[in-house]
Design an enzyme around this catalytic site. Sequence first.
Site, PDB file in Angstrom:
ATOM      1  N   CYS A 160       0.844  -1.183   0.000  1.00 36.32           N
ATOM      2  CA  CYS A 160       0.000   0.000   0.000  1.00 36.32           C
ATOM      3  C   CYS A 160       0.880   1.232   0.000  1.00 36.32           C
ATOM      4  CB  CYS A 160      -0.922   0.005   1.210  1.00 36.32           C
ATOM      5  SG  CYS A 160      -2.003   1.430   1.233  1.00 36.32           S
ATOM      6  N   ALA A 161       0.923   1.919  -1.120  1.00 34.07           N
ATOM      7  CA  ALA A 161       1.773   3.101  -1.213  1.00 34.07           C
ATOM      8  C   ALA A 161       1.046   4.348  -0.740  1.00 34.07           C
ATOM      9  CB  ALA A 161       2.248   3.282  -2.637  1.00 34.07           C
ATOM     10  N   SER A 162      -0.214   4.232  -0.364  1.00 33.91           N
ATOM     11  CA  SER A 162      -0.949   5.425   0.032  1.00 33.91           C
ATOM     12  C   SER A 162      -1.098   5.571   1.547  1.00 33.91           C
ATOM     13  CB  SER A 162      -2.330   5.444  -0.627  1.00 33.91           C
ATOM     14  OG  SER A 162      -3.070   4.318  -0.237  1.00 33.91           O
ATOM     15  N   ALA A 163      -0.517   4.675   2.312  1.00 36.08           N
ATOM     16  CA  ALA A 163      -0.549   4.830   3.763  1.00 36.08           C
ATOM     17  C   ALA A 163       0.163   6.136   4.101  1.00 36.08           C
ATOM     18  CB  ALA A 163       0.135   3.646   4.442  1.00 36.08           C
ATOM     19  N   PRO A 164      -0.462   7.002   4.903  1.00 38.69           N
ATOM     20  CA  PRO A 164       0.137   8.313   5.179  1.00 38.69           C
ATOM     21  C   PRO A 164       1.584   8.264   5.659  1.00 38.69           C
ATOM     22  CG  PRO A 164      -2.107   8.274   5.985  1.00 38.69           C
ATOM     23  CD  PRO A 164      -1.777   6.866   5.545  1.00 38.69           C
TER      24      PRO A 164
END
Length: 68
Positions: free
Chosen positions: A14-18
């Site tokens: 998951c590259a969108s985890a903050p």
Amino acid sequence: MITHRFEDGRSLSCASAPWLVAAMLDPLDVQPGNRILEIGAGTGYNACLLAQLTGRAPWSPPSTSTRT
């Protein structure tokens, strides 16, 4: 980037985890006034963060409307 590995060996990416986005942007050392080309997945998340860091906000991603 692998963010989680299950007991059976499968992985989750998951590259969108903050926290991960912050980890990717931090080494860039973005400064106000920088010009950056960001080609992403289409959500505009990274582009909005970069706009804030460069002082070029407000910014909004292009519309994905399918109006005819």
